[in-house]
Design a protein around this motif. Structure first.
Motif, PDB file in Angstrom:
ATOM      1  N   ALA A  71       0.356  -1.117  -0.275  1.00 17.83           N
ATOM      2  CA  ALA A  71      -0.198  -0.127   0.444  1.00 17.83           C
ATOM      3  C   ALA A  71       0.568   1.389   0.118  1.00 17.83           C
ATOM      4  O   ALA A  71       0.683   1.909  -1.181  1.00 17.83           O
ATOM      5  CB  ALA A  71      -0.490  -0.216   1.188  1.00 17.83           C
ATOM      6  N   ALA A  72       1.884   1.849   0.648  1.00 17.39           N
ATOM      7  CA  ALA A  72       2.745   2.385   0.821  1.00 17.39           C
ATOM      8  C   ALA A  72       3.628   2.675  -0.760  1.00 17.39           C
ATOM      9  O   ALA A  72       3.989   3.699  -0.844  1.00 17.39           O
ATOM     10  CB  ALA A  72       4.098   2.584   1.899  1.00 17.39           C
ATOM     11  N   GLU A  73       3.755   1.243  -1.205  1.00 20.60           N
ATOM     12  CA  GLU A  73       4.517   1.660  -2.737  1.00 20.60           C
ATOM     13  C   GLU A  73       3.174   1.733  -3.272  1.00 20.60           C
ATOM     14  O   GLU A  73       3.399   2.772  -4.805  1.00 20.60           O
ATOM     15  CB  GLU A  73       4.886  -0.087  -2.647  1.00 20.60           C
ATOM     16  N   ASP A  74       2.445   1.444  -3.276  1.00 23.27           N
ATOM     17  CA  ASP A  74       0.841   1.999  -4.467  1.00 23.27           C
ATOM     18  C   ASP A  74       1.235   3.266  -5.018  1.00 23.27           C
ATOM     19  O   ASP A  74       0.355   4.068  -5.465  1.00 23.27           O
ATOM     20  CB  ASP A  74      -0.622   1.778  -4.092  1.00 23.27           C
ATOM     21  N   ALA A  75       1.035   4.309  -3.214  1.00 23.31           N
ATOM     22  CA  ALA A  75       1.491   5.980  -3.760  1.00 23.31           C
ATOM     23  C   ALA A  75       1.846   6.035  -4.965  1.00 23.31           C
ATOM     24  O   ALA A  75       1.825   7.874  -4.925  1.00 23.31           O
ATOM     25  CB  ALA A  75       1.534   6.578  -2.407  1.00 23.31           C
ATOM     26  N   GLU A  76       2.924   5.352  -4.982  1.00 24.82           N
ATOM     27  CA  GLU A  76       4.009   6.108  -6.179  1.00 24.82           C
ATOM     28  C   GLU A  76       3.589   5.384  -7.900  1.00 24.82           C
ATOM     29  O   GLU A  76       4.763   5.454  -8.441  1.00 24.82           O
ATOM     30  CB  GLU A  76       5.544   5.916  -5.737  1.00 24.82           C
ATOM     31  N   ARG A  77       3.178   4.524  -7.190  1.00 23.99           N
ATOM     32  CA  ARG A  77       2.486   3.799  -8.855  1.00 23.99           C
ATOM     33  C   ARG A  77       1.604   4.134  -9.896  1.00 23.99           C
ATOM     34  O   ARG A  77       0.652   4.940  -9.192  1.00 23.99           O
ATOM     35  CB  ARG A  77       2.371   2.312  -8.500  1.00 23.99           C
ATOM     36  N   PRO A  78       1.705   4.400 -11.144  1.00 28.33           N
ATOM     37  CA  PRO A  78       0.616   5.222 -12.098  1.00 28.33           C
ATOM     38  C   PRO A  78      -0.402   3.394 -12.268  1.00 28.33           C
ATOM     39  O   PRO A  78      -1.336   4.246 -12.410  1.00 28.33           O
ATOM     40  CB  PRO A  78       1.575   5.009 -13.396  1.00 28.33           C
ATOM     41  N   GLU A  79       0.128   2.837 -11.748  1.00 29.34           N
ATOM     42  CA  GLU A  79      -1.079   1.753 -11.193  1.00 29.34           C
ATOM     43  C   GLU A  79      -1.413   0.834 -10.561  1.00 29.34           C
ATOM     44  O   GLU A  79      -0.446   0.331 -10.386  1.00 29.34           O
ATOM     45  CB  GLU A  79      -1.431   1.056 -12.121  1.00 29.34           C
ATOM     46  N   CYS A 136      -5.064  -8.497  -6.121  1.00 26.33           N
ATOM     47  CA  CYS A 136      -3.882  -8.085  -6.077  1.00 26.33           C
ATOM     48  C   CYS A 136      -3.255  -7.734  -7.662  1.00 26.33           C
ATOM     49  O   CYS A 136      -3.751  -9.131  -8.622  1.00 26.33           O
ATOM     50  CB  CYS A 136      -2.989  -9.097  -5.474  1.00 26.33           C
ATOM     51  N   ASN A 137      -2.910  -7.055  -8.428  1.00 27.17           N
ATOM     52  CA  ASN A 137      -2.637  -7.357  -9.476  1.00 27.17           C
ATOM     53  C   ASN A 137      -1.331  -7.513  -9.893  1.00 27.17           C
ATOM     54  O   ASN A 137      -0.378  -6.587  -9.319  1.00 27.17           O
ATOM     55  CB  ASN A 137      -2.787  -5.693 -10.690  1.00 27.17           C
ATOM     56  N   ALA A 138      -1.140  -8.655  -9.563  1.00 25.83           N
ATOM     57  CA  ALA A 138      -0.479  -9.400  -9.353  1.00 25.83           C
ATOM     58  C   ALA A 138       1.164  -9.025 -10.801  1.00 25.83           C
ATOM     59  O   ALA A 138       2.253  -9.104 -10.598  1.00 25.83           O
ATOM     60  CB  ALA A 138      -0.204 -11.154  -9.736  1.00 25.83           C
ATOM     61  N   PRO A 139       0.467  -9.321 -12.218  1.00 25.17           N
ATOM     62  CA  PRO A 139       1.366  -8.958 -13.193  1.00 25.17           C
ATOM     63  C   PRO A 139       2.432  -6.899 -12.622  1.00 25.17           C
ATOM     64  O   PRO A 139       3.099  -6.920 -13.592  1.00 25.17           O
ATOM     65  CB  PRO A 139       0.239  -8.260 -14.294  1.00 25.17           C
ATOM     66  N   LEU A 141       2.711  -6.150  -9.833  1.00 24.25           N
ATOM     67  CA  LEU A 141       3.953  -6.145  -9.148  1.00 24.25           C
ATOM     68  C   LEU A 141       4.780  -6.631  -9.109  1.00 24.25           C
ATOM     69  O   LEU A 141       5.671  -6.293  -9.036  1.00 24.25           O
ATOM     70  CB  LEU A 141       3.125  -7.024  -7.597  1.00 24.25           C
ATOM     71  N   LEU A 142       4.486  -7.567 -10.169  1.00 23.57           N
ATOM     72  CA  LEU A 142       5.956  -8.802 -10.981  1.00 23.57           C
ATOM     73  C   LEU A 142       7.302  -7.871 -11.278  1.00 23.57           C
ATOM     74  O   LEU A 142       7.650  -7.667 -11.294  1.00 23.57           O
ATOM     75  CB  LEU A 142       5.047  -9.967 -11.453  1.00 23.57           C
ATOM     76  N   GLU A 143       6.252  -7.232 -12.080  1.00 20.01           N
ATOM     77  CA  GLU A 143       7.297  -6.311 -13.154  1.00 20.01           C
ATOM     78  C   GLU A 143       7.494  -5.300 -12.239  1.00 20.01           C
ATOM     79  O   GLU A 143       8.617  -4.482 -12.391  1.00 20.01           O
ATOM     80  CB  GLU A 143       6.088  -5.494 -14.001  1.00 20.01           C
ATOM     81  N   ASP A 144       6.853  -4.101 -11.082  1.00 23.70           N
ATOM     82  CA  ASP A 144       7.564  -3.342 -10.233  1.00 23.70           C
ATOM     83  C   ASP A 144       8.849  -3.790  -9.542  1.00 23.70           C
ATOM     84  O   ASP A 144       9.898  -3.569  -9.363  1.00 23.70           O
ATOM     85  CB  ASP A 144       6.496  -2.888  -9.381  1.00 23.70           C
ATOM     86  N   HIS A 145       8.232  -5.277  -9.761  1.00 26.24           N
ATOM     87  CA  HIS A 145       9.610  -6.118  -8.534  1.00 26.24           C
ATOM     88  C   HIS A 145      11.540  -6.378  -9.732  1.00 26.24           C
ATOM     89  O   HIS A 145      11.947  -5.904  -9.285  1.00 26.24           O
ATOM     90  CB  HIS A 145       8.554  -7.145  -7.661  1.00 26.24           C
ATOM     91  N   ARG A 146      10.845  -6.939 -11.185  1.00 25.52           N
ATOM     92  CA  ARG A 146      11.427  -6.685 -11.694  1.00 25.52           C
ATOM     93  C   ARG A 146      12.166  -5.147 -12.309  1.00 25.52           C
ATOM     94  O   ARG A 146      13.910  -5.182 -11.895  1.00 25.52           O
ATOM     95  CB  ARG A 146      11.443  -7.621 -13.010  1.00 25.52           C
ATOM     96  N   ARG A 147      11.553  -4.606 -12.267  1.00 24.07           N
ATOM     97  CA  ARG A 147      12.034  -3.085 -12.715  1.00 24.07           C
ATOM     98  C   ARG A 147      12.719  -2.456 -11.368  1.00 24.07           C
ATOM     99  O   ARG A 147      13.998  -2.464 -11.895  1.00 24.07           O
ATOM    100  CB  ARG A 147      11.263  -2.297 -12.972  1.00 24.07           C
ATOM    101  N   ARG A 148      12.334  -2.580 -10.058  1.00 23.45           N
ATOM    102  CA  ARG A 148      13.815  -2.257  -9.391  1.00 23.45           C
ATOM    103  C   ARG A 148      14.778  -3.137  -9.184  1.00 23.45           C
ATOM    104  O   ARG A 148      15.548  -2.374  -8.488  1.00 23.45           O
ATOM    105  CB  ARG A 148      12.798  -2.130  -7.765  1.00 23.45           C
ATOM    106  N   ALA A 149      14.534  -3.873  -9.245  1.00 19.46           N
ATOM    107  CA  ALA A 149      15.357  -5.059  -8.771  1.00 19.46           C
ATOM    108  C   ALA A 149      16.714  -4.533 -10.431  1.00 19.46           C
ATOM    109  O   ALA A 149      17.868  -4.728  -9.700  1.00 19.46           O
ATOM    110  CB  ALA A 149      15.792  -6.698  -8.637  1.00 19.46           C
ATOM    111  N   GLU A 150      16.370  -4.994 -11.210  1.00 19.34           N
ATOM    112  CA  GLU A 150      17.402  -4.004 -12.309  1.00 19.34           C
ATOM    113  C   GLU A 150      17.911  -2.650 -12.133  1.00 19.34           C
ATOM    114  O   GLU A 150      19.072  -2.655 -12.525  1.00 19.34           O
ATOM    115  CB  GLU A 150      16.588  -4.339 -13.891  1.00 19.34           C
TER     116      GLU A 150
END
Length: 379
Positions: A71-79, A136-139, A141-150
């Motif tokens: 929820a804290a990270e959702d504040a910064e996500r476009p979706e 939960c919008n799983a795709p 969340l997964l893409e956000d983790h991938r992007r942050r990791a890289e």
């Protein structure tokens, strides 16, 4: 020639990706995945619901913390990842009472029908409701983790199945695909293959068991409104929820399996369709698509998280069962704390490194909850 890292994570599902994004920028990390795409197996076959009242007490604690972090990270996500969607349990009084937890309140039969008018009134007699549950919008969340990791410098290598692993001096050497890797810590986030990776690494198994769970998207004559809750049978014989103009359904089976690319068994979905057409007014017409995932669990249903007591530098991140997404951020937070502190098994057997502050913060409460059950892997 092997590439050198501080941490190599084996497994590119939600567990491995969330840990990679948490460690990113703090040490040298590689994530290696056997399949050509990330999150190919169980993480791509989720029911996409985070339910605080679902699972053993430690899982519920981890779920609450994960919800706070997302929820804290959702504040910064476009979706956003999270969308409110209640979870409703139905059945007879004794079964609902046995399954309801502190995060769920009992509701009347009439209230349950108001929330989901598609239910046939005499198909259940009792209900419980968890209003703290989220879709939960799983795709995303997964893409956000991938992007942050890289973005944090994590090397992600797909199509690289581990074929060799051995302890050398103060670290590990792995062969995966056509490449070699050396690291101080190997994280076993291999899901249904976690025990197999342990054996390959010369580490004793912890007796993890994969279980089948099938789901399908179906066309219906009477679609559920998006405000409808996620409805589950208290005896764990089915669940369903809206999916746009369609409905997601599952026989909620737990059939033991080996590690595999699981596929639906003939008849499983068809039998559930017939049953739901008698206890609801959905009017299921046909099955659009169906799939099966594997929920891998230890005997007590508690996630297996921590350094192995005998194999220095071998870190377990497995056994999340059906709670992978809903515990992912909290477990990644705790696991990263241990790994970054450089603790070995002797220290890990005592306490996690997330500080136990006197203000009982969510992170410290969650750490204590997990430490009280299984933090290090004891023999």
């Amino acid at each position: 020639m092997s590439a050198h890292y501080d941490v190599v994570i084996v497994g590119g599902g939600i567990a491995g990706l969330s840990l990679a994004s948490t460690l990113a920028g703090q040490c040298r990390v590689a994530l290696i995945e056997a399949e050509q795409t990330l999150a190919y197996h169980t993480s791509a076959r989720s029911a996409r619901q985070l339910i605080p009242s679902y699972g053993p007490p430690v899982v519920q604690e981890l779920t609450v913390r994960t919800l706070d972090l997302i929820a804290a990270e959702d504040a910064e996500r476009p979706e956003p990842v999270l969308t409110p969607r209640s979870f409703m349990l139905i059945g007879d009084d004794a079964t609902v009472r046995a399954q309801a937890s502190g995060h769920m309140r009992r509701i009347t039969h009439a209230e349950a029908l108001d929330l989901c008018p598609a239910l046939v009134p005499d198909s259940f007699s009792a209900a419980g409701l968890d209003t703290g549950s989220f879709a939960c919008n799983a795709p995303v969340l997964l893409e956000d983790h991938r992007r942050r990791a890289e973005a944090g410098g994590v090397d992600i290598i797909t199509g690289a199945r581990v074929h060799s692993a051995q302890r050398l001096g103060t670290g590990w050497e792995l062969g995966a695909g056509q490449e070699g890797f050396q690291s101080a810590v190997v994280v076993n986030a291999a899901g249904a293959w976690a025990d197999e990776l342990a054996v390959l690494s010369g580490v004793e198994k912890v007796q993890l068991q994969p279980y089948r769970r099938t789901a399908a998207i179906v066309d219906v004559e009477n679609p559920l409104p998006e405000s409808s809750p996620f409805v589950a049978a208290a005896d764990e014989s089915f669940y369903f929820r809206p999916d746009g103009t369609h409905v997601l359904i599952s026989p909620s089976e737990s059939v033991p399996s080996g590690p595999e690319d699981a596929q639906p068994y003939p008849g499983d979905v068809e039998r559930l369709v017939a049953r739901l057409n008698t206890i609801t007014t959905l009017g299921i017409r046909n099955v659009r698509t169906a799939w099966t995932g594997l929920r891998t669990e230890a005997a007590d249903g508690v996630p297996v998280v921590g350094f192995d007591a005998e194999a220095t530098g071998f870190f377990w991140l497995a056994g999340q069962g059906g709670y992978g997404f809903q515990t992912s951020s909290a477990i990644a937070e705790l696991a990263a704390g241990l790994i970054l502190a450089g603790q070995g098994p002797a220290a890990a057997a005592q306490t996690p490194t997330v500080s136990r502050s006197t203000d009982a913060s969510p992170a410290s409460r969650t750490a204590e909850a997990l430490a009280a059950t299984r933090w290090s892997i004891r023999r």
